[in-house]
Scaffold this motif. Structure first.
Motif, PDB file in Angstrom:
ATOM      1  N   THR A  32       0.825  -1.212   0.000  1.00 18.08           N
ATOM      2  CA  THR A  32       0.000   0.000   0.000  1.00 18.08           C
ATOM      3  C   THR A  32       0.856   1.258   0.000  1.00 18.08           C
ATOM      4  OG1 THR A  32      -0.192  -0.122   2.403  1.00 18.08           O
ATOM      5  CG2 THR A  32      -1.977  -1.084   1.117  1.00 18.08           C
ATOM      6  N   ASN A  33       2.018   1.221   0.639  1.00 15.97           N
ATOM      7  CA  ASN A  33       2.910   2.374   0.649  1.00 15.97           C
ATOM      8  C   ASN A  33       3.327   2.749  -0.769  1.00 15.97           C
ATOM      9  OD1 ASN A  33       4.503   4.395   1.876  1.00 15.97           O
ATOM     10  ND2 ASN A  33       6.301   3.116   1.614  1.00 15.97           N
ATOM     11  N   TYR A  34       3.558   1.778  -1.620  1.00 17.39           N
ATOM     12  CA  TYR A  34       3.945   2.070  -2.996  1.00 17.39           C
ATOM     13  C   TYR A  34       2.832   2.824  -3.706  1.00 17.39           C
ATOM     14  CZ  TYR A  34       4.898   1.711  -7.904  1.00 17.39           C
ATOM     15  OH  TYR A  34       5.086   2.029  -9.222  1.00 17.39           O
ATOM     16  N   PHE A  35       1.605   2.389  -3.566  1.00 15.64           N
ATOM     17  CA  PHE A  35       0.507   3.028  -4.279  1.00 15.64           C
ATOM     18  C   PHE A  35       0.136   4.386  -3.685  1.00 15.64           C
ATOM     19  CE2 PHE A  35      -0.079  -1.406  -5.537  1.00 15.64           C
ATOM     20  CZ  PHE A  35      -0.108  -1.229  -6.909  1.00 15.64           C
ATOM     21  N   ILE A  36       0.380   4.587  -2.403  1.00 14.59           N
ATOM     22  CA  ILE A  36       0.047   5.860  -1.767  1.00 14.59           C
ATOM     23  C   ILE A  36       1.138   6.894  -2.013  1.00 14.59           C
ATOM     24  CG2 ILE A  36      -0.328   7.010   0.456  1.00 14.59           C
ATOM     25  CD1 ILE A  36      -1.645   4.368   1.384  1.00 14.59           C
ATOM     26  N   GLN A  37       2.394   6.531  -1.750  1.00 18.64           N
ATOM     27  CA  GLN A  37       3.482   7.500  -1.818  1.00 18.64           C
ATOM     28  C   GLN A  37       4.459   7.242  -2.951  1.00 18.64           C
ATOM     29  OE1 GLN A  37       5.307   7.395   2.029  1.00 18.64           O
ATOM     30  NE2 GLN A  37       3.484   8.119   3.068  1.00 18.64           N
ATOM     31  N   ARG A  38       4.236   6.208  -3.745  1.00 19.43           N
ATOM     32  CA  ARG A  38       5.113   5.825  -4.849  1.00 19.43           C
ATOM     33  C   ARG A  38       6.563   5.647  -4.396  1.00 19.43           C
ATOM     34  NH1 ARG A  38       1.856   3.619  -8.373  1.00 19.43           N
ATOM     35  NH2 ARG A  38       0.304   5.037  -9.159  1.00 19.43           N
ATOM     36  N   GLN A  39       6.716   5.044  -3.241  1.00 17.65           N
ATOM     37  CA  GLN A  39       8.050   4.726  -2.745  1.00 17.65           C
ATOM     38  C   GLN A  39       8.264   3.229  -2.870  1.00 17.65           C
ATOM     39  OE1 GLN A  39       8.247   6.082   1.260  1.00 17.65           O
ATOM     40  NE2 GLN A  39       8.504   8.212   0.687  1.00 17.65           N
ATOM     41  N   SER A  40       9.442   2.873  -3.287  1.00 12.16           N
ATOM     42  CA  SER A  40       9.785   1.454  -3.358  1.00 12.16           C
ATOM     43  C   SER A  40      11.251   1.294  -3.007  1.00 12.16           C
ATOM     44  CB  SER A  40       9.500   0.884  -4.748  1.00 12.16           C
ATOM     45  OG  SER A  40      10.435   1.386  -5.679  1.00 12.16           O
ATOM     46  N   SER A  41      11.664   0.075  -2.845  1.00 12.14           N
ATOM     47  CA  SER A  41      13.061  -0.213  -2.538  1.00 12.14           C
ATOM     48  C   SER A  41      13.809  -0.643  -3.790  1.00 12.14           C
ATOM     49  CB  SER A  41      13.144  -1.298  -1.464  1.00 12.14           C
ATOM     50  OG  SER A  41      12.559  -2.482  -1.954  1.00 12.14           O
ATOM     51  N   GLY A  42      13.310  -0.258  -4.950  1.00 12.23           N
ATOM     52  CA  GLY A  42      13.911  -0.665  -6.215  1.00 12.23           C
ATOM     53  C   GLY A  42      15.345  -0.210  -6.369  1.00 12.23           C
ATOM     54  N   PHE A  43      15.647   1.015  -5.984  1.00 12.11           N
ATOM     55  CA  PHE A  43      17.012   1.520  -6.107  1.00 12.11           C
ATOM     56  C   PHE A  43      17.969   0.705  -5.251  1.00 12.11           C
ATOM     57  CE2 PHE A  43      20.461   4.201  -4.513  1.00 12.11           C
ATOM     58  CZ  PHE A  43      21.070   4.533  -5.702  1.00 12.11           C
ATOM     59  N   VAL A  44      17.576   0.439  -4.012  1.00 10.48           N
ATOM     60  CA  VAL A  44      18.436  -0.319  -3.105  1.00 10.48           C
ATOM     61  C   VAL A  44      18.601  -1.755  -3.598  1.00 10.48           C
ATOM     62  CG1 VAL A  44      18.694  -1.157  -0.738  1.00 10.48           C
ATOM     63  CG2 VAL A  44      17.815   1.135  -1.155  1.00 10.48           C
ATOM     64  N   GLU A  45      17.525  -2.351  -4.081  1.00 12.68           N
ATOM     65  CA  GLU A  45      17.615  -3.719  -4.602  1.00 12.68           C
ATOM     66  C   GLU A  45      18.536  -3.776  -5.815  1.00 12.68           C
ATOM     67  OE1 GLU A  45      16.443  -6.418  -3.248  1.00 12.68           O
ATOM     68  OE2 GLU A  45      15.410  -5.363  -1.645  1.00 12.68           O
ATOM     69  N   GLY A  46      18.463  -2.775  -6.690  1.00 10.21           N
ATOM     70  CA  GLY A  46      19.348  -2.725  -7.848  1.00 10.21           C
ATOM     71  C   GLY A  46      20.804  -2.561  -7.447  1.00 10.21           C
ATOM     72  N   LEU A  47      21.046  -1.721  -6.448  1.00 13.12           N
ATOM     73  CA  LEU A  47      22.399  -1.524  -5.948  1.00 13.12           C
ATOM     74  C   LEU A  47      22.948  -2.813  -5.344  1.00 13.12           C
ATOM     75  CD1 LEU A  47      24.617   0.595  -5.507  1.00 13.12           C
ATOM     76  CD2 LEU A  47      23.564   1.085  -3.297  1.00 13.12           C
ATOM     77  N   ASN A  48      22.136  -3.508  -4.568  1.00  6.70           N
ATOM     78  CA  ASN A  48      22.556  -4.803  -3.999  1.00  6.70           C
ATOM     79  C   ASN A  48      22.887  -5.805  -5.101  1.00  6.70           C
ATOM     80  OD1 ASN A  48      22.325  -3.971  -1.367  1.00  6.70           O
ATOM     81  ND2 ASN A  48      20.254  -4.788  -1.105  1.00  6.70           N
ATOM     82  N   ASN A  49      22.092  -5.808  -6.158  1.00  6.12           N
ATOM     83  CA  ASN A  49      22.338  -6.726  -7.261  1.00  6.12           C
ATOM     84  C   ASN A  49      23.666  -6.410  -7.940  1.00  6.12           C
ATOM     85  OD1 ASN A  49      21.854  -8.781  -9.099  1.00  6.12           O
ATOM     86  ND2 ASN A  49      20.767  -7.423 -10.502  1.00  6.12           N
ATOM     87  N   LYS A  50      23.950  -5.130  -8.154  1.00  2.01           N
ATOM     88  CA  LYS A  50      25.225  -4.749  -8.777  1.00  2.01           C
ATOM     89  C   LYS A  50      26.406  -5.155  -7.905  1.00  2.01           C
ATOM     90  CE  LYS A  50      23.475  -1.011 -11.564  1.00  2.01           C
ATOM     91  NZ  LYS A  50      23.503   0.400 -11.894  1.00  2.01           N
ATOM     92  N   ILE A  51      26.278  -4.988  -6.609  1.00  6.90           N
ATOM     93  CA  ILE A  51      27.350  -5.384  -5.690  1.00  6.90           C
ATOM     94  C   ILE A  51      27.587  -6.893  -5.759  1.00  6.90           C
ATOM     95  CG2 ILE A  51      27.964  -5.564  -3.248  1.00  6.90           C
ATOM     96  CD1 ILE A  51      26.537  -2.843  -2.864  1.00  6.90           C
ATOM     97  N   LYS A  52      26.504  -7.663  -5.809  1.00  6.55           N
ATOM     98  CA  LYS A  52      26.637  -9.119  -5.905  1.00  6.55           C
ATOM     99  C   LYS A  52      27.328  -9.537  -7.197  1.00  6.55           C
ATOM    100  CE  LYS A  52      22.681 -10.441  -3.095  1.00  6.55           C
ATOM    101  NZ  LYS A  52      21.367 -11.111  -3.099  1.00  6.55           N
ATOM    102  N   VAL A  53      26.987  -8.853  -8.302  1.00 12.38           N
ATOM    103  CA  VAL A  53      27.607  -9.173  -9.596  1.00 12.38           C
ATOM    104  C   VAL A  53      29.101  -8.876  -9.537  1.00 12.38           C
ATOM    105  CG1 VAL A  53      27.717  -8.477 -12.033  1.00 12.38           C
ATOM    106  CG2 VAL A  53      25.515  -8.892 -10.956  1.00 12.38           C
ATOM    107  N   ILE A  54      29.466  -7.735  -8.959  1.00 18.58           N
ATOM    108  CA  ILE A  54      30.882  -7.381  -8.829  1.00 18.58           C
ATOM    109  C   ILE A  54      31.620  -8.404  -7.969  1.00 18.58           C
ATOM    110  CG2 ILE A  54      32.468  -5.660  -7.856  1.00 18.58           C
ATOM    111  CD1 ILE A  54      30.414  -3.518  -8.760  1.00 18.58           C
TER     112      ILE A  54
END
Length: 58
Positions: A32-54
């Motif tokens: 519900t937070n995503y639909f109300i405030q359009r906040q997500s953890s997408g940036f952090v998840e993407g950063l974690n993925n890049k770190i794992k790849v490295i």
């Protein structure tokens, strides 16, 4: 007036549906937070993925 079926006569929910309902209810506030405030953890998840790849490449 129809009688309400008791739990013995009511059909059971399949285990997959039960787990899906539990998962959605567990993270309901985040959904519900995503639909109300359009906040997500997408940036952090993407950063974690890049770190794992490295880390894998090293």
């Amino acid at each position: 007036m129809k009688e309400r079926p008791n739990s013995a006569n009511a059909p059971s929910i399949c285990p997959i549906s039960r787990s899906a309902v539990f998962a959605v209810s567990y993270i309901y506030s985040e959904i519900t937070n995503y639909f109300i405030q359009r906040q997500s953890s997408g940036f952090v998840e993407g950063l974690n993925n890049k770190i794992k790849v490295i880390k894998r490449r090293c």
